[in-house]
Design a protein around this motif. Structure first.
Motif, short mmCIF file in Angstrom:
data_model
loop_
_atom_site.label_atom_id
_atom_site.label_comp_id
_atom_site.label_asym_id
_atom_site.label_seq_id
_atom_site.Cartn_x
_atom_site.Cartn_y
_atom_site.Cartn_z
N VAL A 56 -8.63 2.42 3.57
CA VAL A 56 -7.21 2.61 3.31
C VAL A 56 -6.50 3.00 4.60
O VAL A 56 -7.13 3.44 5.57
CB VAL A 56 -6.97 3.69 2.23
CG1 VAL A 56 -7.64 3.29 0.92
CG2 VAL A 56 -7.47 5.05 2.69
N ARG A 57 -5.19 2.81 4.59
CA ARG A 57 -4.40 3.13 5.78
C ARG A 57 -4.39 4.63 6.04
O ARG A 57 -4.70 5.44 5.17
CB ARG A 57 -2.97 2.62 5.60
CG ARG A 57 -2.28 3.25 4.40
CD ARG A 57 -0.81 2.87 4.33
NE ARG A 57 -0.20 3.44 3.13
CZ ARG A 57 0.14 4.70 3.00
NH1 ARG A 57 -0.06 5.57 3.99
NH2 ARG A 57 0.69 5.14 1.88
N ALA A 61 0.82 -1.22 0.00
CA ALA A 61 0.00 0.00 0.00
C ALA A 61 0.85 1.26 0.00
O ALA A 61 0.60 2.21 0.74
CB ALA A 61 -0.95 0.00 1.19
N ARG A 96 -5.27 -7.59 -0.98
CA ARG A 96 -5.87 -7.29 0.32
C ARG A 96 -7.32 -7.78 0.36
O ARG A 96 -7.79 -8.27 1.39
CB ARG A 96 -5.80 -5.78 0.57
CG ARG A 96 -6.61 -5.27 1.76
CD ARG A 96 -5.98 -5.52 3.10
NE ARG A 96 -6.85 -5.08 4.17
CZ ARG A 96 -6.97 -3.80 4.56
NH1 ARG A 96 -6.27 -2.85 3.97
NH2 ARG A 96 -7.79 -3.49 5.55
N THR A 107 -0.11 1.86 -4.37
CA THR A 107 -1.57 1.89 -4.49
C THR A 107 -2.19 2.30 -3.16
O THR A 107 -1.51 2.32 -2.12
CB THR A 107 -2.11 0.51 -4.89
OG1 THR A 107 -1.62 -0.47 -3.97
CG2 THR A 107 -1.66 0.15 -6.30
N ALA A 108 -3.48 2.59 -3.18
CA ALA A 108 -4.17 2.94 -1.93
C ALA A 108 -4.42 1.70 -1.08
O ALA A 108 -4.27 1.73 0.14
CB ALA A 108 -5.49 3.64 -2.25
N LEU A 109 -4.82 0.62 -1.73
CA LEU A 109 -5.04 -0.65 -1.07
C LEU A 109 -4.12 -1.68 -1.71
O LEU A 109 -4.00 -1.73 -2.94
CB LEU A 109 -6.50 -1.09 -1.23
CG LEU A 109 -7.01 -2.18 -0.29
CD1 LEU A 109 -7.13 -1.64 1.13
CD2 LEU A 109 -8.36 -2.70 -0.76
N ALA A 157 -3.08 6.68 -1.26
CA ALA A 157 -3.84 6.57 -0.01
C ALA A 157 -4.19 7.94 0.54
O ALA A 157 -5.31 8.17 1.02
CB ALA A 157 -3.02 5.77 1.01
N TRP A 205 -13.39 -3.06 -1.76
CA TRP A 205 -12.35 -2.04 -1.60
C TRP A 205 -12.82 -0.94 -0.66
O TRP A 205 -12.09 -0.52 0.25
CB TRP A 205 -12.01 -1.49 -2.97
CG TRP A 205 -10.89 -0.49 -3.07
CD1 TRP A 205 -9.58 -0.75 -3.32
CD2 TRP A 205 -10.99 0.95 -2.96
NE1 TRP A 205 -8.85 0.42 -3.39
CE2 TRP A 205 -9.70 1.46 -3.16
CE3 TRP A 205 -12.05 1.81 -2.72
CZ2 TRP A 205 -9.44 2.83 -3.13
CZ3 TRP A 205 -11.79 3.17 -2.68
CH2 TRP A 205 -10.50 3.67 -2.89
N ASP A 217 -6.32 0.86 -8.50
CA ASP A 217 -5.99 -0.27 -7.64
C ASP A 217 -6.48 -1.58 -8.24
O ASP A 217 -5.82 -2.63 -8.13
CB ASP A 217 -6.62 -0.08 -6.26
CG ASP A 217 -5.82 0.86 -5.37
OD1 ASP A 217 -4.89 1.52 -5.87
OD2 ASP A 217 -6.13 0.93 -4.16
N VAL A 266 -7.06 9.42 -1.54
CA VAL A 266 -8.35 8.85 -1.17
C VAL A 266 -8.88 9.50 0.09
O VAL A 266 -10.04 9.93 0.17
CB VAL A 266 -8.25 7.32 -1.00
CG1 VAL A 266 -9.53 6.76 -0.38
CG2 VAL A 266 -7.98 6.64 -2.33
N THR A 287 -2.67 8.39 6.85
CA THR A 287 -1.60 9.13 6.19
C THR A 287 -0.47 9.42 7.16
O THR A 287 -0.70 9.79 8.32
CB THR A 287 -2.15 10.45 5.63
OG1 THR A 287 -3.19 10.17 4.69
CG2 THR A 287 -1.06 11.25 4.94
#
Length: 451
Positions: free
Chosen positions: A161-162, A128, A137, A131-133, A246, A156, A271, A249, A164
């Protein structure tokens, strides 16, 4: 003294970089490294526009590191060999790297494992980052990837998403002198598109700020407007990782509204393609879903398409924008790809290769799989759809401003008439259509067994 190496690849940024943050958390001293890999040149992926943009990115990354007490070490050669050499010079105990999905990225990771196998240095991959994810995953039951976007998008969104990460305040290099090759310069790159955008994290973050506070609000309604150009133009920065998917998003969701939702959906599409390629590396050059196509190869028609002289104005405008900017509007990409693969019935690989020669955001996952989507050999659930360039031009460039911007031969043709080849045939130095649309559609349907 505990030392770690951060191998920068497609994450050329300081903000929200899990690779760099993890290395700084685990080690006393960190060596930021970028390797100019010979294999990229041998594979033909070092297109001039991307080399020029990359030079901007590396210069900006080095400047940001120097403000924090560090600098970027640049080496040239096989990645695994150069990383092993730096590990031996510094006694590093870990090499941190963003996980990739392309065949090249997978080979690079395996070569690094082999090169470090008999050392006391560990290879640590981070998901990640690009990509965002992370690819993989979310997966459907009993399968290794989603082949259709809509169910993927539902999962998704639910996964989230994680968070920042902030940019580091300090980066401390090991004691002693570390040799570095000179930073590459945009000035040293030839055949660059005249209007290529500036690269680098600072340019990317300014663009993000402008986008989120401006055109994002109208993105849901305006992203297909060719003349309005109401897209983010962030794809080159996403490709080189000067901005974080990420973070984008998260910030777009904070803005909310239809525009924010539509933009997040596009980031999810990115993604989606990465998770397809992670599971099917061969999809970069082989049909994801073979249609038993027997592609045509008319060199005159292919040349007309590449040079923006097909006689279909909206297609020609898109191809000329690509040549001038090293970038193309998303709707233009779709129309140009559909015209080559469905109307001219030319192998999608021909178009994908040409795009990779010019696109500054020429990403294997997104470029190849979007081409396959347009050709009907990819994940499109309606593989035989054919986009009519006349009706599409009138719909997405209703006043003809996009065409007149890029096809000056048609500057005097008024309104939507600019999209009708039979009304512009007398324009100075503008070609007749290379093919009749009705005949081309019948040919395609016969080839796909639809007649």
């Amino acid at each position: 003294m505990n030392v770690a190496v951060v191998l920068f690849t497609s994450d050329l940024r300081l903000h929200d970089n899990p690779v760099l943050c993890s290395a700084l958390r685990d080690a006393d001293r960190v060596v930021p490294l970028f390797v100019r890999d010979d294999a990229v040149h041998r594979a033909g992926f070092d297109a001039p526009n991307r080399l020029a943009f990359l030079a901007d990115c590396l210069a900006d990354l080095d400047a940001g590191l120097r403000k924090r007490g560090g600098r970027l070490i640049v080496r040239t050669g096989p990645v695994a060999k150069e990383v092993r050499r730096l590990v031996e010079e510094t006694g590093a105990g870990a090499v941190h790297l963003a996980a990739g999905v392309s065949g090249y990225a997978q080979r690079r990771e395996e070569q690094l494992r082999t090169a470090l196998a008999d050392s006391d240095c560990e290879l640590r991959l981070h998901d990640a980052v690009v990509t965002a994810l992370a690819p993989g995953r979310v997966v459907p039951t009993g399968k290794d990837h989603f082949a259709v976007f809509t169910p993927y998008f539902r999962r998704w969104e639910a996964a989230g998403v994680r968070g920042t990460l902030t940019a580091p305040r300090a980066v401390r290099l090991p004691d002693g002198d570390l040799s570095s090759d000179p930073l590459p310069s945009r000035d040293g790159v030839g055949d660059v598109s005249p209007a290529l955008a500036d690269g680098g994290e600072q340019a990317g973050r300014k663009l993000v700020t402008s986008w989120l506070s401006g055109d994002l609000a109208d993105y849901a309604d305006g992203h297909d407007d060719l003349a309005g150009d109401a897209t983010s133009r962030l794809s080159p920065h996403l490709h080189f990782g000067t901005v974080s998917a990420a973070e984008l998003v998260g910030r777009a969701r904070e803005k909310g509204g239809p525009g924010g939702e539509a933009f997040v959906r596009q980031l999810a599409w990115r993604d989606f393609h990465h998770q397809v390629l992670a599971a099917r590396h061969d999809a970069s050059w082989s049909d994801y879903r073979p249609r038993q196509d027997r592609w045509r190869s008319d060199e005159d028609e292919i040349t007309a398409w590449k040079t923006g002289r097909t006689g279909y104005p909206v297609v020609d405008a898109a191809m000329r924008q690509l040549a001038h900017e090293g970038w193309m509007h998303n709707r233009g990409r779709l129309l140009a790809a559909s015209f080559l693969t469905k109307t001219l019935y030319v192998d999608w690989r021909v178009g994908a290769r040409h795009f990779l020669e010019l696109l500054v955001d020429g990403d294997i996952a997104n470029n190849q799989l979007n081409w396959q989507w347009a050709a009907g050999t990819g994940t499109d659930t309606r593989p035989n759809r054919v986009l009519n360039p006349v009706t599409q031009g009138k719909r997405y460039d209703p006043h003809g401003d996009y065409v007149r911007r890029w096809v000056p031969e048609l500057a005097e043709v008024k309104g939507s008439a600019v999209h009708e080849p039979w009304k512009v045939k007398d324009a100075l130095d503008y070609p007749d259509p290379v093919v009749d649309l009705g005949e081309a559609r019948a040919r395609f349907e016969k080839a796909r067994g639809l007649d």
